[in-house]
Scaffold this active site. Structure first.
Site, PDB file in Angstrom:
ATOM      1  N   ASN A   9      56.233  63.442  68.829  1.00  0.00           N
ATOM      2  CA  ASN A   9      57.349  63.316  67.887  1.00  0.00           C
ATOM      3  C   ASN A   9      56.994  64.125  66.634  1.00  0.00           C
ATOM      4  OD1 ASN A   9      59.341  62.573  66.102  1.00  0.00           O
ATOM      5  ND2 ASN A   9      58.736  60.407  65.973  1.00  0.00           N
ATOM      6  N   TRP A  10      57.621  65.265  66.505  1.00  0.00           N
ATOM      7  CA  TRP A  10      57.278  66.174  65.399  1.00  0.00           C
ATOM      8  C   TRP A  10      57.919  65.764  64.080  1.00  0.00           C
ATOM      9  CZ3 TRP A  10      57.686  71.726  68.040  1.00  0.00           C
ATOM     10  CH2 TRP A  10      56.758  71.769  69.095  1.00  0.00           C
ATOM     11  N   LYS A  11      58.791  64.782  64.128  1.00  0.00           N
ATOM     12  CA  LYS A  11      59.482  64.300  62.917  1.00  0.00           C
ATOM     13  C   LYS A  11      60.106  65.494  62.160  1.00  0.00           C
ATOM     14  CE  LYS A  11      56.573  60.252  62.984  1.00  0.00           C
ATOM     15  NZ  LYS A  11      55.920  59.171  62.284  1.00  0.00           N
ATOM     16  N   HIS A  95      63.564  54.437  66.062  1.00  0.00           N
ATOM     17  CA  HIS A  95      62.251  54.624  65.436  1.00  0.00           C
ATOM     18  C   HIS A  95      62.217  53.819  64.131  1.00  0.00           C
ATOM     19  CE1 HIS A  95      58.843  56.491  63.454  1.00  0.00           C
ATOM     20  NE2 HIS A  95      58.470  56.936  64.650  1.00  0.00           N
ATOM     21  N   GLU A  97      61.166  54.508  61.309  1.00  0.00           N
ATOM     22  CA  GLU A  97      61.604  55.279  60.129  1.00  0.00           C
ATOM     23  C   GLU A  97      63.129  55.285  60.035  1.00  0.00           C
ATOM     24  OE1 GLU A  97      59.303  58.791  60.974  1.00  0.00           O
ATOM     25  OE2 GLU A  97      57.481  57.660  60.506  1.00  0.00           O
ATOM     26  N   GLU A 167      55.488  50.559  68.481  1.00  0.00           N
ATOM     27  CA  GLU A 167      54.947  51.255  67.315  1.00  0.00           C
ATOM     28  C   GLU A 167      54.883  50.276  66.142  1.00  0.00           C
ATOM     29  OE1 GLU A 167      55.301  55.821  67.586  1.00  0.00           O
ATOM     30  OE2 GLU A 167      57.051  55.054  66.539  1.00  0.00           O
ATOM     31  N   GLY A 173      51.370  56.672  60.754  1.00  0.00           N
ATOM     32  CA  GLY A 173      51.045  57.615  59.676  1.00  0.00           C
ATOM     33  C   GLY A 173      50.012  57.091  58.696  1.00  0.00           C
ATOM     34  N   SER A 213      49.207  56.307  64.736  1.00  0.00           N
ATOM     35  CA  SER A 213      47.894  56.895  64.460  1.00  0.00           C
ATOM     36  C   SER A 213      47.084  57.191  65.724  1.00  0.00           C
ATOM     37  CB  SER A 213      47.104  55.999  63.497  1.00  0.00           C
ATOM     38  OG  SER A 213      47.781  55.905  62.254  1.00  0.00           O
ATOM     39  N   GLY A 234      52.601  61.075  66.716  1.00  0.00           N
ATOM     40  CA  GLY A 234      53.246  61.708  65.560  1.00  0.00           C
ATOM     41  C   GLY A 234      52.395  62.853  65.038  1.00  0.00           C
ATOM     42  N   GLY A 235      51.674  62.605  63.957  1.00  0.00           N
ATOM     43  CA  GLY A 235      50.900  63.642  63.258  1.00  0.00           C
ATOM     44  C   GLY A 235      50.049  64.519  64.169  1.00  0.00           C
TER      45      GLY A 235
END
Ligand code: 13P
Length: 252
Positions: A9-11, A95, A97, A167, A173, A213, A234-235
């Site tokens: 997930n590149w957000k 998600h 977010e 999640e 993050g 993470s 993610g990151g």
């Protein structure tokens, strides 16, 4: 059982040029994708170039969000049909977010689930508790509510297409992933609820991914936790080498 599913997930990261380059890099690092499904979910604006970059590779494309109508006066929104036409097979729904920053409700997420399935997309439904909810011991109750609400209208025929991602909000993050024990506990709970909601057979087959993470140095042990059928990254998915190292743990 279906193969493990690894989703990047590149957000809100990556211009078209950057996303194309990252996707090419990942593609080059994966000669054969065996025994695992790998999905890249770039921002909407980069879906077309990423689709080009991964064409014929076995890598799959996913959206990060979707509206529940096919078309209409919904400024700034993207419909399931539009994602589908761009080559998306998957879409992330609910998600944390989106729930937290954009006030998406359980009902709205349920609508998105149905609309995605109707368009032939595989929704990846995200669930998870906040730190406060975990401290209060309400994780099982929160997750049950989220699952029950999002899966309410889904017909038996659509259930095979649904993926779940656990999640925990406090792990996203932050660099503090849930421990394998915490992941096992939450995933076993989700499995139990899925079996109750969908029936024993279907509930057993639904993939449950862990996200929060995930890095190359913890992916293997998180992947071995009970009832973990893949990862939502993610990151670390923004760095080709890290993402490839994570995927390599799962290759057959
Ligand atoms: P991080 O891997 O950056 O914690 O993000 C997880 C996530 O939200 C994936 O959807």
């Amino acid at each position: 059982m279906k193969p493990p599913l690894i989703v990047g997930n590149w957000k809100m990261h990556g211009t078209q040029t950057e996303a194309f380059a990252l996707a090419r890099h990942i593609r080059r690092g994966l000669k054969a994708i065996k025994g695992v499904e790998v999905v890249l979910a770039p921002p909407f604006t980069a879906l077309a170039p990423v689709s080009q970059a991964i064409k014929g590779s076995g890598l799959r494309l996913g959206g990060q969000n979707v509206h529940w109508q096919t078309e209409g006066a919904f400024t700034g929104e993207i419909s399931p049909k539009m994602l589908q036409e761009l080559g998306c097979r998957f879409v992330i729904v609910g998600h944390s977010e989106r729930r937290r920053l954009f006030k998406e409700s359980d009902q709205l997420i349920a609508n998105k689930m149905l609309a995605s399935l109707r368009a032939g997309l595989r929704p990846i439904l995200c669930v998870g508790e906040t730190l406060e909810e975990r401290r209060k011991g309400t994780m099982p109750r929160v997750i049950t509510r989220q699952l029950r609400a999002a899966l309410k209208g889904v017909r038996k025929s659509g259930i095979e297409k649904i993926e779940i991602a656990y999640e925990p909000v406090w792990a996203i993050g932050t660099g503090h992933n849930a421990t394998p024990d915490q992941v096992s506990h939450a995933h076993c709970w989700i499995r139990k609820v899925l079996k109750e909601l969908l029936g024993e057979k279907r509930g057993k087959r639904c993939r449950i991914l862990y996200g929060g993470s995930v890095r190359p140095d913890n992916a293997a042990e998180l992947g071995r936790a009970l009832e973990v059928n893949g990862l939502l990254v993610g990151g670390a998915s923004l760095r080709a080498r890290d993402f490839l190292n994570i995927v390599h743990y799962f290759l057959a």
